[in-house]
Design a protein around this motif. Structure first.
Motif, PDB file in Angstrom:
ATOM      1  N   SER A 206       0.826  -1.168   0.027  1.00  0.00           N
ATOM      2  CA  SER A 206      -0.049   0.237  -0.030  1.00  0.00           C
ATOM      3  C   SER A 206       0.979   1.292   0.147  1.00  0.00           C
ATOM      4  O   SER A 206       1.034   1.784   0.910  1.00  0.00           O
ATOM      5  CB  SER A 206      -0.962  -0.066   1.406  1.00  0.00           C
TER       6      SER A 206
ATOM      7  N   GLU B 225      -2.064  -1.574  -3.498  1.00  0.00           N
ATOM      8  CA  GLU B 225      -3.357  -0.931  -3.272  1.00  0.00           C
ATOM      9  C   GLU B 225      -3.134   0.631  -3.021  1.00  0.00           C
ATOM     10  O   GLU B 225      -1.970   1.280  -2.706  1.00  0.00           O
ATOM     11  CB  GLU B 225      -3.916  -1.238  -1.675  1.00  0.00           C
ATOM     12  N   ASN B 226      -4.083   1.366  -3.708  1.00  0.00           N
ATOM     13  CA  ASN B 226      -3.925   2.909  -3.776  1.00  0.00           C
ATOM     14  C   ASN B 226      -5.255   3.519  -3.968  1.00  0.00           C
ATOM     15  O   ASN B 226      -6.036   2.939  -3.972  1.00  0.00           O
ATOM     16  CB  ASN B 226      -2.763   3.363  -4.633  1.00  0.00           C
TER      17      ASN B 226
ATOM     18  N   ARG C  75     -11.165   2.382  -3.539  1.00  0.00           N
ATOM     19  CA  ARG C  75      -9.707   2.263  -3.356  1.00  0.00           C
ATOM     20  C   ARG C  75      -9.501   1.159  -4.681  1.00  0.00           C
ATOM     21  O   ARG C  75     -10.212   0.271  -5.025  1.00  0.00           O
ATOM     22  CB  ARG C  75      -9.166   1.727  -2.395  1.00  0.00           C
TER      23      ARG C  75
ATOM     24  N   VAL D 190      -5.359   0.378   4.996  1.00  0.00           N
ATOM     25  CA  VAL D 190      -6.150  -0.092   4.071  1.00  0.00           C
ATOM     26  C   VAL D 190      -7.361  -0.877   4.974  1.00  0.00           C
ATOM     27  O   VAL D 190      -7.264  -1.165   6.162  1.00  0.00           O
ATOM     28  CB  VAL D 190      -5.356  -1.291   3.345  1.00  0.00           C
TER      29      VAL D 190
END
Length: 381
Positions: A70, A116-117, A161, A353
């Motif tokens: 992340s 993940e972003n 996301r 997250v």
């Protein structure tokens, strides 16, 4: 038991989502406060506190089933002036990716790599950042696919996301994990547009990951509110009146409807700069009573902190969202130890997250993919 690395780990929220069925063999974060909380909750024997660029491939043990990253989002949003992957913070993706490449050179690349972003990664630098990441995965020998998953399917928070999942090309991917066509729940128009700009070569390595829709009941926003919050104080009546005075006519109407509704109503509020009818920038208080909190944001970068508005008929109270409430909105259990300072706790949650999303991916994608290939190896033997 499958193993994983957790890069940019923060407080270990990916680890919380994967649960006891996975074993973390390496984690890192450069933020001292987050690293301290990680140790407090998970122990520190596998934690490297420092810049990802300073990690040597020799520090990464074995061949992990999963690498999770992340990486920082600031340069992919307004807070970072949309510098994208060329920015100092979001550009740390490339240091992480060099580690993946070095593992591949040693023939121990992770079976699955997930990043993940923020949703904005699909459009930052006119889509070139997304294209660069997808191409990097394909160049390193990964089949690749992406999803946009909103926390509102799991928790009372609006938080879409971006998740990109790559599977090593030599892995057998079970038929039920992929689809011939995109799924409207996970593949919105902005993702389809970004996909359309990929090269034909990368498209040939693309997978439309097929996840089931979440089936668990979403907790209510009322249920996350603390009766006796820690580290926050209720606003004075004068401070609450000042917030109400900052509302536009549209938001004031939302307040009246909430006051007329039966039972306790819980809303969330952010202060934002808006242009008024005279063309002047003014600060407005914008409230929502749709039973979903706004997306958690950290106070850095100019974002305001989220405010709770509690309405009991004509009685209106307000205060900042507490760190524990922020943690609940991310799916962390109340047994999770939070920092003792307000801003540290709020930042840890806002930068993290969503735990149930990781659990959903682990249960319906990562786990089945790892098990299917472990069974294939056993059958070959």
């Amino acid at each position: 038991m499958p193993t994983f690395y957790e890069f940019f780990a923060g407080g270990g929220m990916a680890r919380a989502g994967l649960g006891d069925g996975w074993r973390c063999t390496f984690a890192n974060d450069f933020d001292a406060t987050k690293a301290s909380i990680y140790r407090e909750n998970w122990g520190g024997e596998h934690l490297f506190e420092g810049d990802v660029a300073k990690i040597e491939v020799e520090q990464l043990p074995g061949e992990a089933d999963l690498a999770w990253a992340s990486f920082p989002c600031q340069d992919l949003s307004l807070a970072g002036c949309y510098r994208g992957l060329e920015g100092e913070r979001s550009g740390t993706f490339w240091a992480f990716w060099e580690l993946i490449r070095n593992l591949a050179r040693e023939d121990r690349a992770p079976k699955i790599v997930t990043i993940e972003n923020v949703y904005g990664i699909l459009t930052s630098n006119d889509g070139l950042d997304f294209k660069a990441i997808a191409t990097a995965f394909a160049d390193a020998g990964y089949s690749v696919g992406a999803m946009v998953i909103d926390a509102c399917h799991f928790l009372p928070q609006s938080r879409p996301r971006f998740f990109l999942v790559g599977a090593r090309k030599n892995l057998a991917i079970p038929v039920h994990l992929q689809s011939d066509t995109p799924h409207t729940l996970w593949h919105p128009p902005r993702l389809l547009e970004a996909y359309s700009r990929l090269s034909d070569r990368v498209k040939r390595q693309w997978i439309w990951w097929d996840l089931p829709a979440p089936s668990a009941e979403v907790p209510t926003l009322v249920s996350i509110v603390e009766d006796q919050p820690m580290l926050v104080e209720w606003h004075t009546p004068a401070e609450t009146r000042q917030l109400l005075a900052m509302m536009s006519a549209k938001n004031a109407a939302k307040m009246r409807l909430a006051q007329e509704a039966p039972g306790r109503q819980v809303g969330t509020l952010y202060k934002r700069m808006r242009v008024d009818e005279d063309g002047k920038k003014v600060q407005r208080a914008e409230v929502r009573f749709d039973k979903i909190a706004g997306c958690l944001r950290t106070p850095s970068g100019g974002s305001s902190r989220q405010t709770l508005v509690i309405v009991d008929g004509q009685r209106v109270r307000s205060r900042l969202l507490s760190p524990r409430e922020a943690a609940r909105l991310m799916g962390l259990p109340d047994t999770y130890n939070l920092p003792q300072k307000y801003n540290d706790g709020y930042k840890l949650a806002g930068d993290g997250v969503v735990v149930p999303i990781v659990a959903h991916l682990g249960r319906h994608l990562f786990g089945p993919l790892v098990r299917a290939n472990a069974e294939a190896v056993l059958q070959a033997v």
